[in-house]
Enzyme design. Structure first.
Site, PDB file in Angstrom:
ATOM      1  N   HIS A 126       0.726  -1.307  -0.141  1.00 60.06           N
ATOM      2  CA  HIS A 126      -0.066   0.013  -0.256  1.00 60.06           C
ATOM      3  C   HIS A 126       0.853   1.276  -0.012  1.00 60.06           C
ATOM      4  O   HIS A 126       0.590   2.122  -0.657  1.00 60.06           O
ATOM      5  CB  HIS A 126      -0.994   0.050   1.331  1.00 60.06           C
ATOM      6  CG  HIS A 126      -1.802  -1.146   1.187  1.00 60.06           C
ATOM      7  ND1 HIS A 126      -2.008  -1.911   2.370  1.00 60.06           N
ATOM      8  CD2 HIS A 126      -2.942  -1.535   0.417  1.00 60.06           C
ATOM      9  CE1 HIS A 126      -2.784  -2.726   2.294  1.00 60.06           C
ATOM     10  NE2 HIS A 126      -3.446  -2.582   1.023  1.00 60.06           N
TER      11      HIS A 126
ATOM     12  N   LYS B  25     -20.873  -5.322   9.754  1.00 60.03           N
ATOM     13  CA  LYS B  25     -20.251  -6.527   9.391  1.00 60.03           C
ATOM     14  C   LYS B  25     -18.831  -6.294   9.443  1.00 60.03           C
ATOM     15  O   LYS B  25     -18.129  -5.667   8.265  1.00 60.03           O
ATOM     16  CB  LYS B  25     -20.554  -7.028   7.947  1.00 60.03           C
ATOM     17  CG  LYS B  25     -20.168  -8.248   7.600  1.00 60.03           C
ATOM     18  CD  LYS B  25     -20.699  -8.526   6.156  1.00 60.03           C
ATOM     19  CE  LYS B  25     -19.563  -8.942   5.146  1.00 60.03           C
ATOM     20  NZ  LYS B  25     -19.045  -8.339   4.059  1.00 60.03           N
TER      21      LYS B  25
ATOM     22  N   SER C 260      -2.877  -7.916   3.121  1.00 57.66           N
ATOM     23  CA  SER C 260      -3.022  -7.581   4.423  1.00 57.66           C
ATOM     24  C   SER C 260      -3.411  -9.102   5.019  1.00 57.66           C
ATOM     25  O   SER C 260      -2.961  -9.428   6.171  1.00 57.66           O
ATOM     26  CB  SER C 260      -3.868  -6.705   4.766  1.00 57.66           C
ATOM     27  OG  SER C 260      -3.761  -5.460   4.296  1.00 57.66           O
TER      28      SER C 260
ATOM     29  N   ARG D 162      -1.459  -6.208  -8.282  1.00 51.97           N
ATOM     30  CA  ARG D 162      -0.344  -6.992  -8.149  1.00 51.97           C
ATOM     31  C   ARG D 162      -0.608  -7.889  -9.237  1.00 51.97           C
ATOM     32  O   ARG D 162      -0.305  -7.788 -10.393  1.00 51.97           O
ATOM     33  CB  ARG D 162      -0.422  -7.812  -6.764  1.00 51.97           C
ATOM     34  CG  ARG D 162      -0.218  -6.788  -5.583  1.00 51.97           C
ATOM     35  CD  ARG D 162      -0.725  -7.276  -4.187  1.00 51.97           C
ATOM     36  NE  ARG D 162      -2.288  -7.800  -4.288  1.00 51.97           N
ATOM     37  CZ  ARG D 162      -2.987  -8.146  -3.228  1.00 51.97           C
ATOM     38  NH1 ARG D 162      -2.512  -8.281  -2.049  1.00 51.97           N
ATOM     39  NH2 ARG D 162      -4.254  -8.279  -3.705  1.00 51.97           N
TER      40      ARG D 162
END
Ligand code: PNS
Length: 167
Positions: free
Chosen positions: A18, A42, A131, A93
């Site tokens: 990032h 959520k 992540s 990516r």
């Protein structure tokens, strides 16, 4: 006129992939808003939106006003318009990212055609960083140094200890 770009994501937590995208974006845009998306109904994130924003702010402390960290819920395009941003930045990516990104871009374009999505390729050393994977590695006791900003490492390790599966 200054160009403002929104770089949205979960950032749970921010990775060096990032960071690489933000740095590339700063070469093209005057200001980048790194926008943590959250859904109050959520959320299985490891970090709260406020924690994620604080980590991003610390990571880009030296950029001053050119990089702003913020959190939002609701539609990304509405957030971008409210912030005066004409561009959404997304990082790419591997090819595997493409389908998901393509769908989101088309939906956002359908909703708000005047906001353009622009893709940036991450540096090759970040192709495998996500992540999700750094959380998995950290929760299994692996070394995440170099994959995430230095200021994030102790926070992730602390959080991973809470989520570490018992043997
Ligand atoms: O880092 P991520 O999880 O891949 O980011 C996904 C994100 C936050 C960009 C996407 O879920 C999003 O835009 N959420 C905001 C809600 C929204 O606008 N949904 C419709 C998008 S097509």
């Amino acid at each position: 006129m200054s160009t403002i770009a929104v770089y949205p994501g979960s950032f749970d937590p921010i990775t060096n992939g990032h960071v690489d995208i933000v740095r590339r974006s700063l070469q093209v845009f005057d200001k980048v808003i790194v926008a943590v998306a959250y859904n109050p109904n959520k959320d299985s994130s490891w970090f709260t939106p406020a924690e994620r924003v604080a980590m991003i702010r610390e990571t880009f402390r030296e950029e001053k006003a050119r990089v702003v960290a913020d959190a939002f819920s609701g539609l990304l395009v509405d957030y971008a318009v409210a912030k005066g941003a004409s561009v959404i930045i997304r990082g790419l990516r591997a090819v595997a990212d493409f389908e998901y990104e393509f769908q989101m871009t088309m939906m956002n374009r359908h909703l708000t055609p005047q906001v353009e999505t622009i893709f940036m390729m991450t540096g090759e050393s970040h192709f495998y960083t996500s992540s999700r994977l750094v959380k998995e590695v950290a929760s299994l006791g692996g070394n995440v140094a170099g994959l995430i900003p230095d200021n994030v490492v102790p926070l992730l390790v602390e959080r991973a200890n809470r989520f570490r599966p018992s043997a």
